[in-house]
Design an enzyme around this catalytic site. Structure first.
Site, PDB file in Angstrom:
ATOM      1  N   SER A 104     -20.235  19.208  46.945  1.00 21.37           N
ATOM      2  CA  SER A 104     -20.786  18.998  45.610  1.00 21.37           C
ATOM      3  C   SER A 104     -22.306  19.185  45.567  1.00 21.37           C
ATOM      4  O   SER A 104     -22.811  20.272  45.828  1.00 21.37           O
ATOM      5  CB  SER A 104     -20.382  17.605  45.113  1.00 21.37           C
ATOM      6  OG  SER A 104     -20.701  17.426  43.765  1.00 21.37           O
ATOM      7  N   ASP A 243     -24.272  21.537  39.288  1.00 17.26           N
ATOM      8  CA  ASP A 243     -24.398  21.165  40.692  1.00 17.26           C
ATOM      9  C   ASP A 243     -23.677  22.208  41.542  1.00 17.26           C
ATOM     10  O   ASP A 243     -23.152  23.196  41.025  1.00 17.26           O
ATOM     11  CB  ASP A 243     -23.859  19.750  40.947  1.00 17.26           C
ATOM     12  CG  ASP A 243     -22.358  19.639  40.739  1.00 17.26           C
ATOM     13  OD1 ASP A 243     -21.776  20.503  40.068  1.00 17.26           O
ATOM     14  OD2 ASP A 243     -21.762  18.670  41.244  1.00 17.26           O
TER      15      ASP A 243
END
Length: 448
Positions: A104, A243
């Site tokens: 992530s 992200d």
């Protein structure tokens, strides 16, 4: 049962240590493959694999692939794709499960694994526990006739782009808008710019040149200074930051001010209310700003808090029967559109609100005033149960009495490091900082 490997969002850590090694990933692929094969509704079991742009993704993709086929499972490889795209493709390909190789928003030297069920949601607890049970067994390859096969889906990116565009009404377009898009050198680098430009926007692209090592480095939703500068310098209408794996999104308005997930959820909720498609309420987390709760209730919408983590947000949304929820980090779930947090889909919902209202983002967000919030991390030696320390409970009660209905207090053990997060929120900055320091000192005195 206590999980040995799985956390609140899969398995994550530094590459080369703990569970983030090729040999463990081989075993994980085999163990999960055995579980998914048992749960399969019939015929050959199929698993989708996608990844972000980290250099270690190639290594772990190969290891997982080998383990899965050794368990007799067929594999479809997507290559670099956003996490929500893997969830979607798991559904549309009628696969039994989906796997995402990503850490992530973490730096490139971390990596991890996330799983999706056949329905495109995070795995239930019982499936994770079943996989952990298989990990304790010796790896055995199925008979040669039963070994899985592997194919690569070369058109996955195009399919996902079309899906994203389909989540706004037919005829909707972004013509006349100049948008800066920061892809964090991550999984949205070949997705997000195309979605917005194909809808008619003039797109200024940042963070779309991944090299395996630069994911989230000075770009993306974890570092938005460059995006803010680009928006102001090029007089863009706004900026959008994703992200590394594309399940979170944050904005920058035309003035260069950051707009977090709480504010974006508020904008979407108000637009849904105004257009008659709103739910009765919105789900946030324990960390959601009190200002969002107050602003939503002023609009006549209910608000409920879940534990931190998208799986808990999704569970409470289902319990309440609501379709909008998320976190201040920008993880936003529109469950009437898709099954998991999706940065591109959430961004389109915000852009839809902006275009149909005719108001800029700065105006739409103005209805919500964020309360000052201070957080102090108190380091601890070992895991503790805060409810067992009466002195801390008394200190919390005193701060809550001081704040009254104008603020709130949260003490939360971190799930990733040995600290207690002490958070105080209220209307007055100086008071909030003073009370947080006072409470953190008490926690440290009791536990330190």
């Amino acid at each position: 049962m206590t999980r040995k490997y799985f956390g609140t969002d899969g398995i994550r850590g530094a590459v080369g240590s703990g569970a983030i090694t090729p040999d463990f990933m081989l075993k994980l692929g085999w163990a999960s493959g055995r579980v998914f094969a048992r749960q399969s509704s019939g015929g050959r079991c199929t698993v989708i694999i996608g990844k972000d742009t980290r250099v270690s993704g190639y290594m772990f993709e190969s290891a997982l692939e080998a383990g899965l086929v050794a368990a007799g499972v067929d594999v479809k490889l997507l290559g670099p794709m956003p996490t929500p795209a893997v969830a979607l493709m798991t559904q549309t390909q009628a696969a039994d499960a989906g796997i995402v190789i990503s850490a992530s928003h973490n730096p490139f030297y971390d990596n991890g694994i996330k799983f999706f069920s056949a329905g495109g949601s995070k795995l239930p607890d019982e499936t994770e526990l079943a996989i952990e049970a298989e990990l304790d067994k010796a790896l055995e390859t199925v008979d040669s006739k039963a070994i899985g096969k592997v194919v690569r889906l070369d058109d996955a990116a195009g399919r996902y782009i079309e899906f994203c565009k389909s989540t706004v009404p037919e005829g909707f377009n972004l013509r006349g808008m100049k948008i800066a898009v920061d892809c964090a050198h991550g999984a949205t680098y070949h997705i997000a710019p195309s979605v917005f430009s194909e809808l008619g926007a003039e797109v200024l692209t940042l963070g779309a040149e991944p090299d395996g090592f630069n994911i989230n480095e000075g770009v993306g939703s974890t570092d938005m200074a460059a995006l803010a500068e680009r928006v102001v310098a090029d007089q863009a209408d706004l900026g959008i930051a994703f992200d590394g794996d594309g399940d979170r999104v944050l904005f920058v308005d035309a003035n260069g001010y950051f707009v977090d997930g709480d504010e974006l959820i508020y904008v979407i909720a108000c637009h849904r209310l105004a257009t008659g498609i709103s739910d009765a309420g919105v789900v946030g987390t324990l960390m959601s700003n009190l200002g969002m709760e107050v602003a939503l209730r002023d609009q006549g919408l209910q608000f409920a808090r879940a534990q931190v983590g998208d799986r808990y947000v999704k569970a409470l949304m289902e319990q309440e029967g609501w379709h909008l929820g998320g976190e201040s980090s920008g993880h936003i779930i529109c469950s009437d559109i898709t099954t998991t947090g999706d940065g591109v889909v959430a961004a389109l919902q915000v852009l839809y609100a902006i275009k149909t209202s005719g108001q800029p983002l700065a105006v739409l967000r103005a209805g919500m005033t964020k309360y000052p919030q201070t957080m102090i991390n108190v380091r601890i030696v070992q895991k503790v149960d805060l409810s067992e320390h009466e002195a801390i409970g008394v200190a919390v009660a005193e701060v809550e009495e001081t704040l009254g209905s104008r603020g709130r207090v949260l003490l939360r053990p971190s799930g990733t490091e040995p600290v207690i997060r002490v958070m105080v929120e209220g209307e007055d900055v100086a008071e909030v900082e003073r009370l947080c320091s006072q409470l953190a000192a008490k926690v440290e005195a009791v536990l330190g």
